[in-house]
Design a protein around this motif. Structure first.
Motif, short mmCIF file in Angstrom:
data_model
loop_
_atom_site.label_atom_id
_atom_site.label_comp_id
_atom_site.label_asym_id
_atom_site.label_seq_id
_atom_site.Cartn_x
_atom_site.Cartn_y
_atom_site.Cartn_z
N ALA A 126 34.60 43.10 41.13
CA ALA A 126 36.05 44.32 41.13
C ALA A 126 36.54 44.45 42.48
O ALA A 126 37.60 44.68 42.57
N GLY A 127 35.71 44.19 43.76
CA GLY A 127 36.08 44.68 44.80
C GLY A 127 37.00 43.31 45.34
O GLY A 127 38.04 43.64 45.80
N ALA A 128 36.48 42.43 44.79
CA ALA A 128 37.46 41.06 45.38
C ALA A 128 38.94 41.29 44.36
O ALA A 128 39.89 40.96 45.06
N GLU B 83 41.93 38.87 45.39
CA GLU B 83 41.24 37.61 45.63
C GLU B 83 40.65 37.00 44.31
O GLU B 83 40.57 37.82 43.50
N GLU B 84 40.70 35.54 44.17
CA GLU B 84 40.28 35.03 43.07
C GLU B 84 38.73 34.77 43.18
O GLU B 84 38.24 34.56 44.43
N VAL B 85 37.81 34.95 42.20
CA VAL B 85 36.45 34.84 42.23
C VAL B 85 36.08 33.66 41.03
O VAL B 85 36.31 33.89 39.59
N SER B 86 35.56 32.64 41.52
CA SER B 86 35.29 31.26 40.94
C SER B 86 33.61 31.40 40.93
O SER B 86 33.10 31.22 41.90
N LYS C 270 36.43 31.73 36.02
CA LYS C 270 37.19 32.21 37.28
C LYS C 270 38.06 33.45 37.07
O LYS C 270 38.59 33.56 35.66
N PHE C 271 37.79 34.53 37.80
CA PHE C 271 38.49 35.65 37.60
C PHE C 271 39.55 35.73 38.59
O PHE C 271 39.62 35.46 39.81
N ALA C 272 40.88 36.07 37.97
CA ALA C 272 41.92 35.95 38.99
C ALA C 272 42.93 37.07 38.52
O ALA C 272 43.02 37.53 37.43
N VAL C 273 43.55 37.85 39.75
CA VAL C 273 44.35 38.74 39.26
C VAL C 273 45.87 38.27 39.10
O VAL C 273 46.24 37.45 39.59
N LYS C 274 46.36 38.73 37.94
CA LYS C 274 47.89 38.45 37.59
C LYS C 274 48.89 39.44 37.42
O LYS C 274 48.19 40.54 37.13
N ASP C 275 50.02 39.14 37.95
CA ASP C 275 51.07 40.08 38.01
C ASP C 275 51.64 40.44 36.48
O ASP C 275 52.02 39.18 35.91
#
Length: 89
Positions: free
Chosen positions: A33-35, A40-43, A49-54
């Motif tokens: 959650a912090g990343a 940031e992407e967490v793989s 993989k967790f990634a933030v998308k707009d």
């Protein structure tokens, strides 16, 4: 499965107690959650993989009145499963 059941399973596999396993699981999710909050992407190899998308601003409708409304832009966390996880399914 909830966090209690997950903690029990992790405790059995790692030979620790449930409280330690639950603390470790919570710490992992806090780090993810912090990343994500930083963009940031967490793989995690073999898992995904967790990634933030707009999400851009878009038009929508108020279901109660049918009026057109503008839905504000936002961010979301997207999960993409790895091949190893897909193969287990």
């Amino acid at each position: 499965m909830n966090i209690g059941e997950l903690a029990k399973g992790v405790a059995v596999v790692t030979g620790t107690n449930e409280a330690s396993a639950k603390a470790a699981i919570t710490a992992v999710f806090d780090q993810i959650a912090g990343a994500a909050a930083k963009g940031e992407e967490v793989s995690i190899p073999g898992f995904g993989k967790f990634a933030v998308k707009d999400r851009p601003e878009r038009q929508g409708r108020n279901p109660a009145t049918g009026d057109a409304i503008t839905i504000a832009a936002s961010k979301k966390v997207a999960f993409t499963p790895a091949k190893g996880l897909k193969d287990k399914l």
